[in-house]
Design a protein around this motif. Structure first.
Motif, PDB file in Angstrom:
ATOM      1  N   THR A 123      -0.615  -2.356  34.443  1.00 37.62           N
ATOM      2  CA  THR A 123      -0.277  -3.065  33.211  1.00 37.62           C
ATOM      3  C   THR A 123       0.343  -2.079  32.236  1.00 37.62           C
ATOM      4  O   THR A 123      -0.001  -0.898  32.231  1.00 37.62           O
ATOM      5  CB  THR A 123      -1.516  -3.715  32.566  1.00 37.62           C
ATOM      6  N   SER A 124       1.259  -2.579  31.421  1.00 33.54           N
ATOM      7  CA  SER A 124       1.894  -1.779  30.377  1.00 33.54           C
ATOM      8  C   SER A 124       1.550  -2.383  29.034  1.00 33.54           C
ATOM      9  O   SER A 124       1.682  -3.598  28.837  1.00 33.54           O
ATOM     10  CB  SER A 124       3.410  -1.736  30.566  1.00 33.54           C
ATOM     11  N   ASN A 125       1.094  -1.546  28.107  1.00 33.42           N
ATOM     12  CA  ASN A 125       0.682  -2.014  26.781  1.00 33.42           C
ATOM     13  C   ASN A 125       1.485  -1.309  25.704  1.00 33.42           C
ATOM     14  O   ASN A 125       1.737  -0.095  25.785  1.00 33.42           O
ATOM     15  CB  ASN A 125      -0.803  -1.725  26.554  1.00 33.42           C
ATOM     16  N   TYR A 126       1.854  -2.080  24.696  1.00 29.08           N
ATOM     17  CA  TYR A 126       2.568  -1.550  23.543  1.00 29.08           C
ATOM     18  C   TYR A 126       1.873  -2.054  22.276  1.00 29.08           C
ATOM     19  O   TYR A 126       1.370  -3.181  22.246  1.00 29.08           O
ATOM     20  CB  TYR A 126       4.025  -2.028  23.515  1.00 29.08           C
ATOM     21  N   GLU A 127       1.862  -1.219  21.246  1.00 24.79           N
ATOM     22  CA  GLU A 127       1.349  -1.680  19.963  1.00 24.79           C
ATOM     23  C   GLU A 127       2.080  -0.985  18.827  1.00 24.79           C
ATOM     24  O   GLU A 127       2.541   0.156  18.958  1.00 24.79           O
ATOM     25  CB  GLU A 127      -0.159  -1.445  19.840  1.00 24.79           C
ATOM     26  N   PHE A 128       2.212  -1.710  17.728  1.00 27.58           N
ATOM     27  CA  PHE A 128       2.756  -1.147  16.494  1.00 27.58           C
ATOM     28  C   PHE A 128       1.984  -1.752  15.341  1.00 27.58           C
ATOM     29  O   PHE A 128       1.810  -2.973  15.278  1.00 27.58           O
ATOM     30  CB  PHE A 128       4.254  -1.453  16.340  1.00 27.58           C
ATOM     31  N   TYR A 129       1.501  -0.912  14.449  1.00 24.64           N
ATOM     32  CA  TYR A 129       0.781  -1.442  13.289  1.00 24.64           C
ATOM     33  C   TYR A 129       0.946  -0.516  12.090  1.00 24.64           C
ATOM     34  O   TYR A 129       1.291   0.659  12.225  1.00 24.64           O
ATOM     35  CB  TYR A 129      -0.696  -1.667  13.609  1.00 24.64           C
ATOM     36  N   TYR A 130       0.686  -1.089  10.924  1.00 24.46           N
ATOM     37  CA  TYR A 130       0.785  -0.345   9.670  1.00 24.46           C
ATOM     38  C   TYR A 130      -0.533  -0.473   8.932  1.00 24.46           C
ATOM     39  O   TYR A 130      -1.083  -1.567   8.795  1.00 24.46           O
ATOM     40  CB  TYR A 130       1.916  -0.899   8.806  1.00 24.46           C
ATOM     41  N   ASP A 131      -1.067   0.662   8.493  1.00 24.79           N
ATOM     42  CA  ASP A 131      -2.335   0.712   7.769  1.00 24.79           C
ATOM     43  C   ASP A 131      -2.033   0.994   6.301  1.00 24.79           C
ATOM     44  O   ASP A 131      -1.555   2.074   5.954  1.00 24.79           O
ATOM     45  CB  ASP A 131      -3.234   1.808   8.360  1.00 24.79           C
ATOM     46  N   TYR A 132      -2.341  -0.006   5.455  1.00 27.51           N
ATOM     47  CA  TYR A 132      -2.021   0.104   4.023  1.00 27.51           C
ATOM     48  C   TYR A 132      -3.301   0.214   3.219  1.00 27.51           C
ATOM     49  O   TYR A 132      -4.130  -0.715   3.223  1.00 27.51           O
ATOM     50  CB  TYR A 132      -1.227  -1.113   3.567  1.00 27.51           C
ATOM     51  N   PRO A 133      -3.529   1.337   2.503  1.00 27.55           N
ATOM     52  CA  PRO A 133      -4.730   1.477   1.680  1.00 27.55           C
ATOM     53  C   PRO A 133      -4.546   0.770   0.335  1.00 27.55           C
ATOM     54  O   PRO A 133      -3.805   1.232  -0.538  1.00 27.55           O
ATOM     55  CB  PRO A 133      -4.860   2.988   1.512  1.00 27.55           C
ATOM     56  N   VAL A 134      -5.247  -0.343   0.149  1.00 25.82           N
ATOM     57  CA  VAL A 134      -5.148  -1.076  -1.108  1.00 25.82           C
ATOM     58  C   VAL A 134      -5.783  -0.266  -2.228  1.00 25.82           C
ATOM     59  O   VAL A 134      -5.234  -0.148  -3.327  1.00 25.82           O
ATOM     60  CB  VAL A 134      -5.824  -2.448  -0.974  1.00 25.82           C
ATOM     61  N   ASN A 135      -6.967   0.294  -1.972  1.00 25.51           N
ATOM     62  CA  ASN A 135      -7.646   1.201  -2.895  1.00 25.51           C
ATOM     63  C   ASN A 135      -8.608   2.051  -2.077  1.00 25.51           C
ATOM     64  O   ASN A 135      -8.545   2.065  -0.849  1.00 25.51           O
ATOM     65  CB  ASN A 135      -8.360   0.433  -4.020  1.00 25.51           C
ATOM     66  N   ASP A 136      -9.521   2.760  -2.745  1.00 23.94           N
ATOM     67  CA  ASP A 136     -10.422   3.668  -2.032  1.00 23.94           C
ATOM     68  C   ASP A 136     -11.361   2.942  -1.079  1.00 23.94           C
ATOM     69  O   ASP A 136     -11.845   3.540  -0.113  1.00 23.94           O
ATOM     70  CB  ASP A 136     -11.250   4.478  -3.031  1.00 23.94           C
ATOM     71  N   GLY A 137     -11.642   1.665  -1.323  1.00 19.95           N
ATOM     72  CA  GLY A 137     -12.606   0.945  -0.508  1.00 19.95           C
ATOM     73  C   GLY A 137     -12.035  -0.155   0.353  1.00 19.95           C
ATOM     74  O   GLY A 137     -12.763  -0.754   1.152  1.00 19.95           O
ATOM     75  N   VAL A 138     -10.732  -0.450   0.218  1.00 22.97           N
ATOM     76  CA  VAL A 138     -10.134  -1.563   0.949  1.00 22.97           C
ATOM     77  C   VAL A 138      -8.823  -1.116   1.580  1.00 22.97           C
ATOM     78  O   VAL A 138      -7.990  -0.474   0.935  1.00 22.97           O
ATOM     79  CB  VAL A 138      -9.873  -2.772   0.030  1.00 22.97           C
ATOM     80  N   SER A 139      -8.638  -1.427   2.856  1.00 22.15           N
ATOM     81  CA  SER A 139      -7.361  -1.197   3.527  1.00 22.15           C
ATOM     82  C   SER A 139      -7.034  -2.405   4.394  1.00 22.15           C
ATOM     83  O   SER A 139      -7.932  -3.120   4.849  1.00 22.15           O
ATOM     84  CB  SER A 139      -7.407   0.072   4.390  1.00 22.15           C
ATOM     85  N   VAL A 140      -5.745  -2.611   4.618  1.00 21.39           N
ATOM     86  CA  VAL A 140      -5.272  -3.746   5.406  1.00 21.39           C
ATOM     87  C   VAL A 140      -4.378  -3.231   6.524  1.00 21.39           C
ATOM     88  O   VAL A 140      -3.461  -2.437   6.284  1.00 21.39           O
ATOM     89  CB  VAL A 140      -4.505  -4.759   4.537  1.00 21.39           C
ATOM     90  N   GLN A 141      -4.668  -3.661   7.738  1.00 20.65           N
ATOM     91  CA  GLN A 141      -3.837  -3.346   8.899  1.00 20.65           C
ATOM     92  C   GLN A 141      -3.109  -4.605   9.348  1.00 20.65           C
ATOM     93  O   GLN A 141      -3.708  -5.672   9.434  1.00 20.65           O
ATOM     94  CB  GLN A 141      -4.684  -2.840  10.064  1.00 20.65           C
TER      95      GLN A 141
END
Length: 280
Positions: A236-254
């Motif tokens: 199997t071949s797997n690919y991934e792309f993601y962006y990790d955005y730090p909203v503030n010191d306690g919250v981040s969104v991927q």
């Protein structure tokens, strides 16, 4: 097909408790609960219907060694070698057999490192070590051994990992592999390359190759990885792309996308994930 175009929501809740008695030692307890299963389950996914103690161990120095022991030790809790610095918090992770957090039980380990960048570790975990009828290091016990050797400099490093399973169901399963990572100067992405192999009793050997990149973009980090896995003759071949955005010191969104290409006539899988992380 009937399994296409579905929307799902999952959760994970974890508590990490750390206590030191002398300033040089540490008692760690990890608790977790979650319902993360299936294709959308990210790295370190939890699937416990109740809050469960998943880790419990104590670490203390003995001369130049750091010794760890406890009734709930993961096989990857004490691996001194760094084979990859890829963020690996989305779906893919390097060295699935050498760095295996699915093996948990009564264990002990020792690690060593010097000022020149060299390091080594040795660990053993008995999955059934809580049972007096099975015991530890017996013919009836499922014992897992992990040895690692590594070198780390300011902007690159290399590591080797060897594992051995001595258990009653598939005696003397072994894995070996390694990786190298590089942090180039200037505005360039970090690069990690790993290879892992598994030799199972009475089964075809398996292998895993992975390349991961992390690159700072704006306030966050963009990550991309490619993984090719040959599991007992099925590739199997797997690919991934993601962006990790730090909203503030306690919250981040991927936010990201993954693609899993299956061999033969099996349908490929594509998924889109938004993951919000709260930490305090």
């Amino acid at each position: 097909s009937a399994s296409d175009n579905k929307l799902a929501q999952q959760y994970q809740f974890t508590l990490d408790l750390n206590t030191s008695f002398t300033g040089n030692d540490g008692l760690y307890a990890g608790l977790s609960q979650g319902n993360q299963t299936g294709d959308l389950a990210l790295q370190n996914a939890e699937n416990n219907s109740a809050l469960t103690v998943h880790s419990l161990f104590y670490t203390f120095p003995v001369g130049d060694l750091q010794v760890t022991a406890g009734p709930l030790l993961d096989a990857d809790d004490v691996i001194s070698a760094t084979t990859s610095i890829y963020s690996g918090t989305f779906r893919l992770a390097s060295m699935p057999w050498g760095v295996d957090d699915a093996v948990t039980g009564a264990g002990a380990a020792a690690s060593w490192a010097n000022e020149n960048g060299f390091n080594a570790s040795l660990a053993t975990v008995s999955v059934s070590g809580n049972s007096a009828s099975t015991g530890i290091f017996t013919n009836q016990s499922a014992d897992h051994y992990v040895a690692s050797l590594g070198y780390d400099s300011d902007n690159w490093g290399v590591g080797l990992i060897y594992t051995n399973d001595d258990n009653t169901t598939s005696a003397n399963d072994t894995s070996w592999g390694g990786g190298v990572y590089f942090t180039p100067d200037g505005n360039l992405p970090t690069i990690s390359v790993t290879y892992d192999s598994l030799s199972e009793a009475n089964a075809t050997d398996s292998s895993d190759f992975m390349v991961g990149l992390d690159y700072e973009v704006g306030p966050g980090t963009a990550s991309a990885a490619y993984q090719s896995r040959d599991s007992q003759g099925t590739t199997t071949s797997n690919y991934e792309f993601y962006y990790d955005y730090p909203v503030n010191d306690g919250v981040s969104v991927q936010g990201g996308v993954f693609v899993e290409e299956q061999a033969g006539s099996t349908a490929d899988t594509t998924g889109y994930v938004v993951n919000t992380i709260f930490s305090f």
